[in-house]
Design a protein around this motif. Structure first.
Motif, short mmCIF file in Angstrom:
data_model
loop_
_atom_site.label_atom_id
_atom_site.label_comp_id
_atom_site.label_asym_id
_atom_site.label_seq_id
_atom_site.Cartn_x
_atom_site.Cartn_y
_atom_site.Cartn_z
N GLY A 1 -10.84 29.23 10.36
CA GLY A 1 -9.84 28.98 9.98
C GLY A 1 -10.28 29.44 8.72
N ASP A 2 -10.66 29.92 8.23
CA ASP A 2 -10.86 30.05 6.50
C ASP A 2 -10.46 32.27 6.35
OD1 ASP A 2 -12.59 32.12 7.03
OD2 ASP A 2 -14.63 31.88 6.25
N GLY A 3 -9.69 32.78 7.07
CA GLY A 3 -9.32 33.98 6.76
C GLY A 3 -9.80 34.78 6.98
N THR B 1 -17.36 28.49 18.88
CA THR B 1 -15.77 29.53 17.42
C THR B 1 -15.33 31.21 18.39
OG1 THR B 1 -17.21 30.50 15.98
CG2 THR B 1 -16.32 28.12 15.49
N LEU B 2 -16.27 31.32 19.43
CA LEU B 2 -15.85 32.27 19.66
C LEU B 2 -15.04 32.50 20.83
CD1 LEU B 2 -17.73 35.36 18.62
CD2 LEU B 2 -18.58 34.78 21.33
N GLN B 3 -14.09 33.06 21.48
CA GLN B 3 -13.41 33.56 21.88
C GLN B 3 -13.14 35.48 22.10
OE1 GLN B 3 -10.10 32.85 20.13
NE2 GLN B 3 -10.10 29.94 20.69
N GLU C 1 -24.03 28.34 8.08
CA GLU C 1 -23.60 27.36 6.92
C GLU C 1 -22.29 27.84 7.87
OE1 GLU C 1 -25.32 29.43 3.59
OE2 GLU C 1 -27.42 29.06 4.48
N ARG C 2 -21.29 28.26 7.41
CA ARG C 2 -20.19 28.59 7.19
C ARG C 2 -19.02 28.32 9.08
NH1 ARG C 2 -17.47 28.32 3.56
NH2 ARG C 2 -15.18 29.38 5.04
#
Length: 159
Positions: free
Chosen positions: A50-52, A149-151, A142-143
């Motif tokens: 979600g950070d672009g 989060t892997l799709q 760290e982010r």
């Protein structure tokens, strides 16, 4: 006359090659902890937090003891059109090491060390690439990038 022997404390040293193998082992731990690539099927994956700045992981091939993959952001170098930065990785499951075989950070390796570099220059370049990889993997962890989060976004083309 008696000889006086002084005690010299020797600090263990590590060769540059030994240091490089240590980087490979550390990168294995970091990459495995983040994405568990040995459990993934060949294809393309996207990690979005979600950070672009989405991370693209392309699993090129799974072999008996190795995994070949490419890691990059969904960004392009405006001059060359190449994904920038990107790293081609080879994971050795039996040796528990990850080697960055090629990195693209605005320039190709030929532009950095020449077409026929001496062995010392190749070793230095490999150390820089794998140090960069370790820092990048730390940053991704760290982010918040990881298995959760892997799709999967598709299979790789035969090109």
């Amino acid at each position: 006359m008696a000889q006086v022997l002084s005690r010299v404390a020797r600090i263990p040293t590590i060769s540059r090659f030994g240091w490089l193998m240590g980087l490979y082992a550390e990168n294995f731990t970091l990459l495995t902890r983040l994405f568990e690539p040995a459990d993934l099927a060949a294809g393309s994956y996207l990690s979005s937090i979600g950070d672009g700045l989405d991370l693209r992981l392309e699993l090129v091939a799974q072999h008996a003891y190795t995994t070949e993959l490419r890691m990059t952001y969904a960004l392009r170098d405006p001059v060359t059109g190449e994904a920038d930065p990107s790293a081609f990785l080879r994971l050795y499951r039996d040796a528990r090491q990850v080697e960055a075989t090629h990195c693209y950070l605005g320039r190709r390796w030929q532009d950095v060390i020449g077409m026929y570099p001496p062995p010392a220059a190749v070793l230095d370049h490999r150390m820089r690439m794998n140090t960069f990889l370790g820092k990048w993997l730390h940053y991704l962890g760290e982010r918040g990038h990881g298995v959760a989060t892997l799709q999967r976004i598709g299979t790789l083309s035969a090109a």
